[in-house]
Design an enzyme around this catalytic site. Structure first.
Site, PDB file in Angstrom:
ATOM      1  N   ASP A   1       0.924  -1.227  -0.211  1.00 29.95           N
ATOM      2  CA  ASP A   1       0.136   0.028  -0.025  1.00 29.95           C
ATOM      3  C   ASP A   1       0.405   1.359  -0.078  1.00 29.95           C
ATOM      4  OD1 ASP A   1      -2.629   1.615   0.396  1.00 29.95           O
ATOM      5  OD2 ASP A   1      -2.686   1.707   1.815  1.00 29.95           O
TER       6      ASP A   1
ATOM      7  N   ASP B   1       0.174   5.213   1.190  1.00 34.98           N
ATOM      8  CA  ASP B   1      -0.588   5.665   2.397  1.00 34.98           C
ATOM      9  C   ASP B   1      -0.410   5.389   3.557  1.00 34.98           C
ATOM     10  OD1 ASP B   1      -0.635   9.144   0.406  1.00 34.98           O
ATOM     11  OD2 ASP B   1      -2.285   7.323  -0.578  1.00 34.98           O
TER      12      ASP B   1
ATOM     13  N   LYS C   1      -9.770  -2.566  -2.826  1.00 31.24           N
ATOM     14  CA  LYS C   1      -9.416  -3.408  -1.487  1.00 31.24           C
ATOM     15  C   LYS C   1     -10.935  -3.197  -0.606  1.00 31.24           C
ATOM     16  CE  LYS C   1      -5.500  -1.252  -0.863  1.00 31.24           C
ATOM     17  NZ  LYS C   1      -4.664  -0.654  -0.407  1.00 31.24           N
TER      18      LYS C   1
ATOM     19  N   ASP D   1      -1.131  -1.054   6.151  1.00 35.00           N
ATOM     20  CA  ASP D   1      -1.477   0.010   7.345  1.00 35.00           C
ATOM     21  C   ASP D   1      -2.911  -0.186   7.571  1.00 35.00           C
ATOM     22  OD1 ASP D   1      -1.991   1.698   5.143  1.00 35.00           O
ATOM     23  OD2 ASP D   1      -2.612   3.103   6.626  1.00 35.00           O
TER      24      ASP D   1
END
Length: 263
Positions: free
Chosen positions: A11, A13, A182, A207
Site C-alpha cells: 500500500d 499511504d 480493496k 496499514d
C-alpha cells in the site's frame, strides 16, 4: 518454499508515505527490492490520480517509483470493465486518474444510455452529477465504484470519499455498487496479473486490517501489517483474522526482504 521468489505488493499511504512525508526507511526498502531484482507494485485505492501524477507525488516525498510500478483502483476498475464489456460506455464521476484509465481501456465516456455508471473519488462531488448517476442507474446502467473507502484523509481532517457517496446513490436507487478496489480480492489478482506473479510467492504490506490485510488473506497472499498508518496493535486485535506479521514500520523489513517470515 523458495525464499528467493518473493514478490511484493505494498500500500502507499500509511506504508510508504504519511501525510505527504516519506515513512523513514521506505526509500531503502524500495532500493533493496530493486537491488535484489524483486518485482513489486505500489497499490492505492485512491482513484483521483494517474500513475504519472502519483510518481510525481512520491518523488516529492523522496521516493522514486516508476509509473509502471503503481497500481490504482482506477486502473483495476478499467481492467475489470474491459474484461466484462470490451469497448463499452460509462458515465463517470471522478478525476483524471479514472477517466484516463477508462479511455486507455477503450471506453467511451457519455451521459447517453451508458453501460455503466462508474463512481470514483473526487474532491468536488457535484450534486448534479450524483443526480444524473441516480437517474442513469434507475434507467438500467450498472453501478460500479472504484473502492468502498468511506473517508479520505486530509490535513484538515477526514473527507467524504467514494464509499460515502456510493451509499447515497445506493439509498436513492436501491442498487448496490460493485466495488473493485480493496478489500475486493480482484484488486490483488489484477495486480498479480500485472506482475506475472503467483499468490503463494507474494507478500501484501498494508496499514489497514479492513482493506489491505483482508484483501491479502482472501487472495492467498502472506500479509504484513505496519503501524505507521491507520491500524494500531489494539485495533488489529478486534478483527477475526490476523496478518502473518505485525511490524512497527516498513523499515523493519530492511535486510529481510529475501526471507521476511524466516521460512
Amino acid at each position: 518454499m523458495n525464499t528467493q521468489a518473493w514478490n511484493y505488493l505494498t500500500d502507499m499511504d500509511g506504508v510508504l508515505v504519511h501525510e505527504e512525508h516519506m515513512v523513514a526507511g521506505a526509500d531503502e526498502f524500495l532500493a533493496e527490492l530493486r537491488a535484489d531484482g524483486r518485482p513489486f507494485l505500489v497499490l492505492t485505492n485512491n482513484s483521483i490520480y494517474t500513475p504519472r501524477d502519483l510518481r510525481a507525488r512520491l518523488l516529492a516525498s523522496g521516493l522514486d517509483v516508476p509509473e509502471g510500478a503503481i497500481w490504482t483502483s482506477a486502473l483495476a476498475t478499467a481492467k475489470f470493465l474491459s474484461w466484462q464489456r470490451p469497448n463499452g460506455t460509462a458515465f463517470v464521476i471522478g478525476e483524471a486518474g479514472l477517466t484516463t484509465a477508462l479511455h486507455q481501456a477503450g471506453y467511451v465516456l457519455t451521459e447517453r444510455s451508458p453501460d455503466y455508471v462508474v463512481l470514483g473519488e473526487t474532491r468536488t462531488y457535484s450534486f448534479s452529477a450524483i443526480t444524473k448517476a441516480i437517474r442513469l442507474i434507475n434507467a438500467g446502467a450498472r453501478f460500479i465504484a472504484t473502492n468502498p473507502d468511506a473517508t479520505a484523509p486530509s490535513l484538515e481532517g477526514a473527507l467524504p470519499a467514494t464509499g460515502s457517496v456510493a451509499a447515497l446513490i445506493e439509498r436513492a436507487t436501491g442498487k448496490q455498487p460493485y466495488y473493485v478496489g480493496k478489500p475486493n480480492p480482484l484488486m490483488m489478482r489484477s495486480a498479480l496479473s500485472v506482475l506475472g506473479a503467483h499468490s503463494e510467492d507474494t507478500v501484501m504490506i498494508g496499514d489497514r486490517m479492513d482493506t489491505d490485510v483482508h484483501a491479502g488473506i482472501e487472495s492467498g497472499l502472506r500479509t504484513i501489517l505496519v503501524l505507521t498508518g491507520i491500524a494500531t496493535k489494539d485495533s488489529a486485535e478486534c478483527y477475526p483474522y490476523r496478518p502473518n506479521m505485525v511490524l512497527d514500520s516498513i523499515a523493519d523489513l530492511l535486510g529481510h526482504t529475501g526471507d521476511p517470515f524466516g521460512d
